[in-house]
Write a protein that holds these residues in place. Sequence first.
Motif, PDB file in Angstrom:
ATOM      1  N   ALA A 143       0.833  -1.203   0.000  1.00  0.00           N
ATOM      2  CA  ALA A 143       0.000   0.000   0.000  1.00  0.00           C
ATOM      3  C   ALA A 143       0.866   1.251   0.000  1.00  0.00           C
ATOM      4  CB  ALA A 143      -0.928  -0.003   1.218  1.00  0.00           C
ATOM      5  N   ALA A 144       2.003   1.204   0.695  1.00  0.00           N
ATOM      6  CA  ALA A 144       2.908   2.349   0.735  1.00  0.00           C
ATOM      7  C   ALA A 144       3.440   2.676  -0.656  1.00  0.00           C
ATOM      8  CB  ALA A 144       4.063   2.064   1.693  1.00  0.00           C
ATOM      9  N   VAL A 145       3.819   1.647  -1.398  1.00  0.00           N
ATOM     10  CA  VAL A 145       4.323   1.870  -2.751  1.00  0.00           C
ATOM     11  C   VAL A 145       3.212   2.397  -3.652  1.00  0.00           C
ATOM     12  CG1 VAL A 145       5.260   0.733  -4.800  1.00  0.00           C
ATOM     13  CG2 VAL A 145       6.180   0.178  -2.550  1.00  0.00           C
ATOM     14  N   GLU A 146       1.995   1.868  -3.492  1.00  0.00           N
ATOM     15  CA  GLU A 146       0.883   2.337  -4.326  1.00  0.00           C
ATOM     16  C   GLU A 146       0.573   3.808  -4.047  1.00  0.00           C
ATOM     17  OE1 GLU A 146      -3.785   1.350  -5.444  1.00  0.00           O
ATOM     18  OE2 GLU A 146      -2.672   0.009  -4.109  1.00  0.00           O
ATOM     19  N   LEU A 147       0.602   4.201  -2.762  1.00  0.00           N
ATOM     20  CA  LEU A 147       0.353   5.605  -2.441  1.00  0.00           C
ATOM     21  C   LEU A 147       1.448   6.488  -3.015  1.00  0.00           C
ATOM     22  CD1 LEU A 147      -1.224   7.818  -1.039  1.00  0.00           C
ATOM     23  CD2 LEU A 147       0.032   7.311   1.075  1.00  0.00           C
ATOM     24  N   ARG A 148       2.667   6.051  -2.904  1.00  0.00           N
ATOM     25  CA  ARG A 148       3.772   6.818  -3.483  1.00  0.00           C
ATOM     26  C   ARG A 148       3.587   6.984  -4.984  1.00  0.00           C
ATOM     27  NH1 ARG A 148       7.898   4.328  -7.095  1.00  0.00           N
ATOM     28  NH2 ARG A 148       9.635   5.782  -7.131  1.00  0.00           N
ATOM     29  N   ASN A 149       3.150   5.917  -5.668  1.00  0.00           N
ATOM     30  CA  ASN A 149       2.956   5.988  -7.118  1.00  0.00           C
ATOM     31  C   ASN A 149       1.829   6.941  -7.487  1.00  0.00           C
ATOM     32  OD1 ASN A 149       5.003   4.128  -7.479  1.00  0.00           O
ATOM     33  ND2 ASN A 149       3.645   2.382  -7.751  1.00  0.00           N
ATOM     34  N   THR A 150       0.711   6.869  -6.774  1.00  0.00           N
ATOM     35  CA  THR A 150      -0.415   7.738  -7.115  1.00  0.00           C
ATOM     36  C   THR A 150      -0.104   9.195  -6.810  1.00  0.00           C
ATOM     37  OG1 THR A 150      -1.474   7.367  -4.951  1.00  0.00           O
ATOM     38  CG2 THR A 150      -2.088   5.893  -6.745  1.00  0.00           C
ATOM     39  N   LEU A 151       0.629   9.449  -5.731  1.00  0.00           N
ATOM     40  CA  LEU A 151       1.021  10.827  -5.425  1.00  0.00           C
ATOM     41  C   LEU A 151       2.020  11.340  -6.461  1.00  0.00           C
ATOM     42  CD1 LEU A 151       1.381  10.772  -1.524  1.00  0.00           C
ATOM     43  CD2 LEU A 151      -0.379  11.924  -2.879  1.00  0.00           C
ATOM     44  N   GLY A 152       2.900  10.471  -6.933  1.00  0.00           N
ATOM     45  CA  GLY A 152       3.830  10.871  -7.980  1.00  0.00           C
ATOM     46  C   GLY A 152       3.095  11.260  -9.245  1.00  0.00           C
ATOM     47  N   THR A 162      10.427   5.093  -0.256  1.00  0.00           N
ATOM     48  CA  THR A 162      10.286   5.126   1.208  1.00  0.00           C
ATOM     49  C   THR A 162       9.524   6.357   1.697  1.00  0.00           C
ATOM     50  OG1 THR A 162      12.439   6.237   1.397  1.00  0.00           O
ATOM     51  CG2 THR A 162      12.421   3.828   1.527  1.00  0.00           C
ATOM     52  N   LEU A 163       8.774   6.993   0.808  1.00  0.00           N
ATOM     53  CA  LEU A 163       8.126   8.265   1.140  1.00  0.00           C
ATOM     54  C   LEU A 163       7.346   8.213   2.443  1.00  0.00           C
ATOM     55  CD1 LEU A 163       7.271  11.176   0.290  1.00  0.00           C
ATOM     56  CD2 LEU A 163       5.275  10.107  -0.801  1.00  0.00           C
ATOM     57  N   ILE A 164       6.428   7.257   2.594  1.00  0.00           N
ATOM     58  CA  ILE A 164       5.574   7.296   3.778  1.00  0.00           C
ATOM     59  C   ILE A 164       6.236   6.687   5.007  1.00  0.00           C
ATOM     60  CG2 ILE A 164       3.569   7.160   2.238  1.00  0.00           C
ATOM     61  CD1 ILE A 164       2.938   4.464   3.611  1.00  0.00           C
ATOM     62  N   PHE A 165       7.387   6.053   4.822  1.00  0.00           N
ATOM     63  CA  PHE A 165       8.139   5.605   5.983  1.00  0.00           C
ATOM     64  C   PHE A 165       9.004   6.753   6.520  1.00  0.00           C
ATOM     65  CE2 PHE A 165       7.331   1.789   3.447  1.00  0.00           C
ATOM     66  CZ  PHE A 165       6.618   1.041   4.383  1.00  0.00           C
ATOM     67  N   ASP A 166       9.503   7.569   5.605  1.00  0.00           N
ATOM     68  CA  ASP A 166      10.266   8.750   6.025  1.00  0.00           C
ATOM     69  C   ASP A 166       9.349   9.849   6.542  1.00  0.00           C
ATOM     70  OD1 ASP A 166      12.537   7.439   5.157  1.00  0.00           O
ATOM     71  OD2 ASP A 166      12.495   8.357   3.175  1.00  0.00           O
ATOM     72  N   GLU A 175       3.800  18.262   3.936  1.00  0.00           N
ATOM     73  CA  GLU A 175       4.874  19.215   4.224  1.00  0.00           C
ATOM     74  C   GLU A 175       6.106  18.895   3.384  1.00  0.00           C
ATOM     75  OE1 GLU A 175       3.788  20.273   8.887  1.00  0.00           O
ATOM     76  OE2 GLU A 175       5.099  18.583   8.423  1.00  0.00           O
ATOM     77  N   ARG A 176       6.319  17.620   3.094  1.00  0.00           N
ATOM     78  CA  ARG A 176       7.438  17.220   2.243  1.00  0.00           C
ATOM     79  C   ARG A 176       7.219  17.652   0.787  1.00  0.00           C
ATOM     80  NH1 ARG A 176       9.616  15.436  -1.753  1.00  0.00           N
ATOM     81  NH2 ARG A 176      10.961  13.605  -1.959  1.00  0.00           N
ATOM     82  N   LEU A 177       5.971  17.593   0.315  1.00  0.00           N
ATOM     83  CA  LEU A 177       5.671  17.913  -1.076  1.00  0.00           C
ATOM     84  C   LEU A 177       5.648  19.411  -1.347  1.00  0.00           C
ATOM     85  CD1 LEU A 177       2.732  15.405  -1.737  1.00  0.00           C
ATOM     86  CD2 LEU A 177       5.143  15.100  -2.316  1.00  0.00           C
ATOM     87  N   LEU A 178       5.241  20.190  -0.352  1.00  0.00           N
ATOM     88  CA  LEU A 178       4.986  21.617  -0.570  1.00  0.00           C
ATOM     89  C   LEU A 178       6.161  22.377  -1.179  1.00  0.00           C
ATOM     90  CD1 LEU A 178       3.033  23.976  -0.316  1.00  0.00           C
ATOM     91  CD2 LEU A 178       3.784  24.280   2.049  1.00  0.00           C
TER      92      LEU A 178
END
Length: 261
Positions: A143-152, A162-166, A175-178
């Motif tokens: 699920a973490a990888v899927e969320l990272r892909n959809t946000l990308g 490792t986006l949602i683990f970091d 805050e990381r994306l802004l």
Amino acid sequence: MPATSLAWGLWANGMGDSLSDTDRSRVARSGVAALSTDEGMELFDTAVASNEPVLVPVRLDMKALRDHEAPALLRGLVKAPARRVVVAGESLSQRLEGMAETEQLRMLVETVRGHAAAVLGYATPEAVEENRAFRDLGFDSLAAVELRNTLGSATGLSLPPTLIFDHPTPLSVAERLLPELVSDGATEPQPVLDELDRLESALRVTTPDEALHTTVTTRLRVLLARWSESHRAAEGDSSDAIETADADELLGLIDSEFGMS
């Protein structure tokens, strides 16, 4: 006859019985549909008659593969729209421009919550609390990888696996994306940096002999010494001259140090 290895896809019965509705939805979005028993047995018979060393008996949903970012192993099977990610990212960036920073962050938080809810199969983003850890919401590594892909795809950014683990909460991800989506109003690079870029490119493609290597190295060292001296002494006129110099002027300054001009 050599044995054939089979990398089975999902079966509707058997291995699929233990999956939750959320897991089934996630697998479906990945483009892998469940095999019925009859389909599975038919594929098994086909594999037995084959001489291939490895086969992948799997039922694929090509529409799902086109509509979502296909897993890496399946990307060669579909042709994704070439500019889909870029356009989506530009659109989000443009929507953020002109907003107050608090409003920008709020929009990004809602974006992250919406995508997280979709990955988990929740009906609304309200089910995803902005300060609650993703692991407590039910995220696993897939699920973490899927969320990272959809946000990308939504932002047009290249995001780490490792986006949602970091950044373990929806708020911390936002805050990381802004900063990457909103211009901070920084000034354009000074002309001297452009000239350094050109010099670096020229050096990269040059294969010097010993004499040229020595000459260039010496001149670069003198330039660095001159630059450092100007900074330490805070000599405004000299420093400004270097910062605004073009390539010919920079080389002229070095030549003057050697008495070559």
